[in-house]
Scaffold this motif. Structure first.
Motif, PDB file in Angstrom:
ATOM      1  N   ILE A 195     -50.569  38.255  18.739  1.00 52.80           N
ATOM      2  CA  ILE A 195     -49.462  36.798  18.721  1.00 52.80           C
ATOM      3  C   ILE A 195     -48.829  37.239  20.199  1.00 52.80           C
ATOM      4  N   MET A 196     -48.143  38.008  20.042  1.00 44.85           N
ATOM      5  CA  MET A 196     -47.446  38.393  21.091  1.00 44.85           C
ATOM      6  C   MET A 196     -47.541  38.143  23.035  1.00 44.85           C
ATOM      7  N   PHE A 197     -49.033  38.376  22.946  1.00 44.63           N
ATOM      8  CA  PHE A 197     -49.294  37.610  24.392  1.00 44.63           C
ATOM      9  C   PHE A 197     -49.606  36.727  24.578  1.00 44.63           C
ATOM     10  N   ASP A 198     -50.906  36.404  24.144  1.00 48.26           N
ATOM     11  CA  ASP A 198     -51.907  34.984  23.627  1.00 48.26           C
ATOM     12  C   ASP A 198     -50.645  33.784  23.254  1.00 48.26           C
ATOM     13  N   TYR A 199     -50.361  33.688  21.848  1.00 50.01           N
ATOM     14  CA  TYR A 199     -49.721  33.069  21.490  1.00 50.01           C
ATOM     15  C   TYR A 199     -48.156  32.717  21.984  1.00 50.01           C
ATOM     16  N   GLY A 200     -48.072  34.102  23.351  1.00 51.80           N
ATOM     17  CA  GLY A 200     -46.851  33.591  23.535  1.00 51.80           C
ATOM     18  C   GLY A 200     -45.381  33.713  22.774  1.00 51.80           C
ATOM     19  N   LEU A 201     -45.216  34.146  22.029  1.00 44.39           N
ATOM     20  CA  LEU A 201     -43.395  34.860  21.352  1.00 44.39           C
ATOM     21  C   LEU A 201     -43.281  35.446  21.964  1.00 44.39           C
ATOM     22  N   ARG A 202     -43.948  36.824  22.766  1.00 43.53           N
ATOM     23  CA  ARG A 202     -43.210  37.368  23.377  1.00 43.53           C
ATOM     24  C   ARG A 202     -41.839  36.596  24.143  1.00 43.53           C
ATOM     25  N   ASP A 203     -43.161  35.457  24.958  1.00 44.12           N
ATOM     26  CA  ASP A 203     -41.927  34.592  26.041  1.00 44.12           C
ATOM     27  C   ASP A 203     -40.309  33.994  24.913  1.00 44.12           C
ATOM     28  N   LEU A 204     -40.078  34.104  24.368  1.00 43.84           N
ATOM     29  CA  LEU A 204     -38.851  33.456  23.504  1.00 43.84           C
ATOM     30  C   LEU A 204     -37.743  34.511  23.518  1.00 43.84           C
TER      31      LEU A 204
END
Length: 1024
Positions: A628-637
């Motif tokens: 979720i953090m990497f592939d779904y882009g949550l860590r970009d936030l």
């Protein structure tokens, strides 16, 4: 203090006595010092009185509330040496009223101490003075019953006063531990002269049980006040209107890191009365609490310092700060609480962004205090204005004072003894109301009596528990709501068929999957489906990596530990401190903080991890979290100072402008921006505040369709709440988002309708990309419109942040390098030590090898000599055997010849005897002389002389010949026996020789050779 003239009382001090006396006079001139009230902790843990410290006892004290004079002794039935002041010697000076006098005490001496409130140092000095005291002094101790009194040392013989110590100067009392030589001793420390010098006085009791009674008397003196005694004597008189009103002044001071290793106080704008903060800098919150009226209440401790952006903030939205220190000020007038504040965390983002010019925002600070005499904790709430500026701004415009002060009116009601939780408790009051000066002015202005009981100033000291059945103002606790695993059989069959097909080809999602997910995944299948949606069906390597990560240290361990207790407190799996749920949650957050070094652990991750843990083991939950953090882009936030998060806010506002224009315009009018209410929506994916039924459905959609689902849910929430939100102002809207919105979806029916509306809203990725381009274009235009200096300053700030991050990484790498070098150096030293040991062992082995080779050569020579000797002996034995064999053969031949000869002679003899017998029988004369057996008859006639003599001679000759033959035969047999014996002897010698040869081959020589071969590793020649 009146020291004794006896040489055994020594005063240890620094500086001249005149200087100390002058400073003492300055202190005594302050009436607030002499009249300082007392404070105490519950039981006998703390002694308040000016700067009173803690009273530590190891034995069970006399229960508070019971009469110390009437209580039975703890162990032995004996009368303790205690007498009241009225029973003291008439020659002694009258001690303080209501004092207790203890006799049969021995004064062991005093000494200076550096840490007057340290139990360890007090016990150490007690042991030293008890062991070194050679001339103890018998004294009588008078302990007052009130804090305004004085402890006195009296001469037991004439009652004259030796020394006295005011209660307000006594800081600490302690007794010796049971089972130690000091178990019959007690001591107290007191501030000497100007409180820069502290002394400890040590006493020994002749009756050990009296120690607890003496310390109880000290505790009573620290708790009681003379004013309280006066009030208690006048209970029958009606109370004045203000006799139950206590006034406090609470001051707030904010300090910022000045870049020099210290924190400097933030100034307050003179005109707008607002603190000016600089973004991104670590801060400290300092609270000063001082009671200004009525009998002084003892503040026991602070158990919470909280902070939150905004105004009229509810208890559950306050964020706990880390406490650094708490305690009384040096003058004893104020109680000071200091906490650290990191404004860079997401919950403080609103007060960490630059405020537009001529605008300000509110910040709420709360401090929870435990007051000994009050039944429940008391919360003081401060609402202040703040402005946030650039971290590079310099503050040179005129500022006034650097703190914000508010006056609070605490109304208490004295409790009856039967109303208290425990009859022996120190609790005397319960809270009726707490009102600030600001609220009092508002109440007077508006003449609204309801404000006192319903306004934010009426602070219930401890927040009530959340009750889902009542529509109160408390927000919904995270983790609320039960999710049933029951599901229609037809739906389960549909999902079962879909999963069967999906498992046949995991790389391709079934076509009907999105439609089924929009309706919600069955709770019983969520764990499996979430892993398949995230692509974690083959994650063995990540499972192994997780098991390695949890063994490493995390730099954010304290933040993780602090957030664990706040995550899903309403859920049974996570509510127990130290339980399985919190333990697994801690390990997942810690593992991710180590796995993702760039982002690390951010607040909000724990809620998402908790949702995953409710559906799968922690290893799989970690894998899905990483996806979720990497592939779904949550860590970009979380990257680049939340730049992508601000872009999401802009996209949400543009979608509102398109889908809900009237609500968008209303928010524009009241100044409500998306980041003020939607931060948690994006950062925690709605997991922090909403019921679990709704949260799980949102995660279903997120894993199936991507992070853009957040926009659908956010728009659906805004659309369903539009009518209510349009009627609110700025603060009302924030409160509405915080409390009613999450509670509205406790009902599964409401949550289903919301998710259906969210799924029905079509938000194309093309539109979101367009809004993203608009955002970046606006940002670029803003950057271009900025003055070069501002742009450079902003760029400089960005570079400074990057530099700080790189420096931190550099420090971490340097620390890791140093640690690695230290570890390598240690390993190298161990290896060198091991190499030295092995070299020594090798030298010893080589020496042993040389000795073994010499021994081998010597043994080979001896073996060769032994073989040669054996060979010679063997040849000699063989020749002797052959010789003996030939001799035996000759003997056998001789014996056979002699036997044949003997047989022939016997045969001849028998024939001759037959002939003689026949002749004798034929002769009449001879027959008469012999019988049939051939024996001579007894009566014989005399034969002719000639014939008889001839016969006798012949017989004698035959007899002699027979004897010779018998003798020869006997000699032959004897020789034969001797030859056989010699043969047996030779055979025996031969056997021994062969055994010796065989033993020489198999004994220590061969074993020595084999051991040498084993050590040297070489294969020697085998000796034969």
């Amino acid at each position: 203090i009146t020291p004794s003239t006896d040489t055994r009382h020594s005063i240890v001090g620094n500086g001249s006595e005149q200087q100390l006396q002058r400073e003492l006079e300055d202190v005594l001139m302050d009436p607030s010092v002499a009249d300082t009230g007392t404070g105490s902790e519950t039981g006998m843990d703390s002694l308040g009185g000016g700067d009173h410290g803690h009273l530590l006892t190891t034995a069970s004290p006399v229960p508070p509330g019971s009469d110390p004079l009437s209580a039975p002794p703890p162990k032995l039935e004996m009368v303790l040496p205690v007498q009241t002041a009225q029973e003291s010697s008439p020659t002694s000076p009258i001690p303080d009223e209501d004092s207790v006098v203890f006799s049969q005490l021995t004064y062991l001496g005093c000494a200076s101490v550096n840490a007057p409130r340290s139990e360890v140092e007090a016990l150490r000095m007690m042991s030293i003075l008890r062991g070194q005291c050679q001339l103890p002094l018998d004294v009588t101790l008078s302990v007052p019953g009130v804090s305004e009194g004085t402890v006195r040392l009296l001469d037991p013989h004439n009652g004259t006063e030796i020394a006295n110590y005011p209660i307000y100067k006594i800081l600490f009392c302690v007794r010796g531990h049971d089972g130690t030589p000091e178990s019959d001793c007690f001591a107290f420390t007191e501030s000497h002269y100007n409180a820069e010098i502290f002394r400890i006085h040590v006493f020994r009791c002749q009756i050990q049980e009296a120690v607890s009674r003496i310390l109880y008397s000290f505790a009573t003196a620290f708790r009681r006040s003379a004013k309280k005694a006066v009030l208690s004597s006048q209970q029958s008189a009606p109370l004045t209107p203000d006799s139950d009103l206590f006034t406090f002044t609470v001051s707030l001071e904010i300090k910022e890191d000045d870049g020099k290793g210290t924190f400097s106080a933030v100034a307050k704008d003179k005109d707008k009365q607002s603190f000016k903060l600089r973004a991104g800098l670590d801060k400290k919150i300092v609270i000063y609490v001082q009671q200004t009226s009525n009998k002084e209440l003892a503040i026991e401790r602070c158990f919470g310092l909280l902070l939150s952006p905004g105004k009229n903030v509810k208890n559950s939205d306050m964020h706990l700060l880390d406490l650094e220190s708490m305690g009384k000020s040096s003058d004893g007038k104020s109680y000071i609480i200091t906490g650290s504040w990191n404004p860079n965390t997401p919950q403080f983002q609103a007060v960490n962004e630059e405020t537009p010019k001529d605008k300000f925002m509110y910040m709420t600070t709360a401090v929870d205090l435990v007051i000994t005499e009050v039944e429940e904790p008391v919360r003081f709430l401060l609402e202040t204005r703040v402005r946030v500026c650039s971290p590079n701004d310099r503050l040179f415009w005129p500022f006034s004072k650097r703190s914000y002060t508010e006056t609070f009116y605490l109304k208490l009601r004295q409790m009856e003894r039967k109303e208290r939780k425990s009859p022996a408790s120190d609790t005397l009051y319960e809270v009726v109301s707490l009102e600030s000066e600001t609220e009092r002015e508002k109440r007077k202005t508006t003449a609204s009596p309801s404000i006192l009981s319903t306004g934010p100033g009426t602070m219930v000291p401890s927040p009530p528990e959340d009750d889902e059945d009542e529509d109160n103002d408390e927000p919904l606790l995270s983790g609320s709501g039960d999710v049933s695993k029951e599901c229609a059989e037809k739906i389960l069959e549909t999902w079962g068929d879909l999963l069967s097909k999906w498992h046949m080809n995991l790389s391709v999602r079934p076509r009907q999957l999105p439609a089924l997910v929009r309706s919600g995944i069955p709770e019983a299948l969520r764990g499996e489906v979430w892993q398949l949606l995230a692509g974690c069906h083959n994650n063995d390597h990540q499972v192994e990596e997780y098991r390695t990560l949890i063994t490493k240290e995390s730099p954010q361990d304290s933040a993780i530990t602090r957030d664990i207790n706040r995550t899903f407190p309403a859920h049974d799996y996570f509510k127990d401190t130290g339980g399985d749920g919190q333990d697994s949650l801690y390990k997942i957050c810690k593992a991710y903080s180590v796995y993702d070094e760039e982002i690390g652990y951010c607040q909000g991750q724990s809620f998402l991890a908790a949702v995953l843990l409710l559906h799968m083991p922690e290893e799989q939950a970690f894998s899905v979290l990483v996806k979720i953090m990497f592939d779904y882009g949550l860590r970009d936030l979380f990257k680049q100072n939340f730049e992508d998060l601000h872009c999401k806010f802009f996209q949400l506002e543009r979608l509102m402008q398109e889908y809900i224009p009237d609500l968008y315009n209303h928010f524009l009018n009241v100044g409500l921006e998306a980041h003020m209410y939607a931060s948690q929506w994006f950062l925690t994916l709605f997991t922090a505040k909403f019921p679990l039924y709704m949260v799980f459905h949102i995660i279903d959609l997120l894993l199936c369709e991507g992070i853009s689902v957040i926009f659908n849910v956010a728009l659906a929430l805004l659309k369903t709440s539009k009518d209510d939100l349009i009627q609110t102002d700025f603060e009302g809207a924030l409160k509405f988002f915080r409390v009613p919105v999450p509670k509205r979806y406790r009902s599964e029916e409401n949550a289903k309708k919301l998710m259906e509306l969210a799924c029905s809203m079509k938000i194309s990725q093309k539109k979101l990309k367009k809004f993203e381009k608009e955002y970046h274009t606006i940002r670029e235009q803003q950057e271009q419109q900025e003055a070069p200096i501002e742009r450079y300053e902003r760029e400089n700030r960005r570079l400074q942040e990057a530099n700080m991050r790189l420096e931190q990484e550099n420090d971490d790498l340097a620390h890791e390098l140093v640690s690695s070098k230290i570890a390598l150096r240690k390993d190298l030293d161990n290896a060198e030590e091991k190499a030295d040991a092995l070299n020594k062992e090798l030298l010893l082995t080589k020496q042993k090898l040389v000795d073994s080779e010499d021994e081998k050569r010597r043994l080979e020579e001896e073996s060769a000599q032994l073989k040669e000797m054996c060979r010679r002996e063997l040849d000699k034995s063989e020749s002797e055997i052959k010789k003996n064999g030939s001799i035996i053969g000759e003997y056998k031949q001789i014996c056979s010849q002699l036997s044949e000869r003997l047989e022939k002679q016997q045969t001849a003899t028998r024939g001759e005897l037959e002939k003689i017998r026949s002749k004798v029988e034929g002769c009449e004369k001879c027959s008469s002389l012999f019988n049939k057996e051939g024996r001579v008859r007894a009566a014989v006639t005399t034969a002719p002389a000639g014939g008889t003599e001839e016969t006798d001679e012949e017989k004698e000759g035959l007899k002699n010949q027979l004897r010779e033959m018998e003798l020869e035969l006997a000699q032959t047999k004897l020789q034969l026996v001797e030859a056989e014996c010699k043969i047996q002897d030779l055979e025996h010698h031969l056997g021994l020789a062969l055994n010796e040869v065989q033993a020489a081959k198999k004994t220590w020589f061969n074993r020595t050779l084999s051991s040498i071969k084993t050590v040297t590793g070489t294969q020697g020649k085998e000796t034969t």
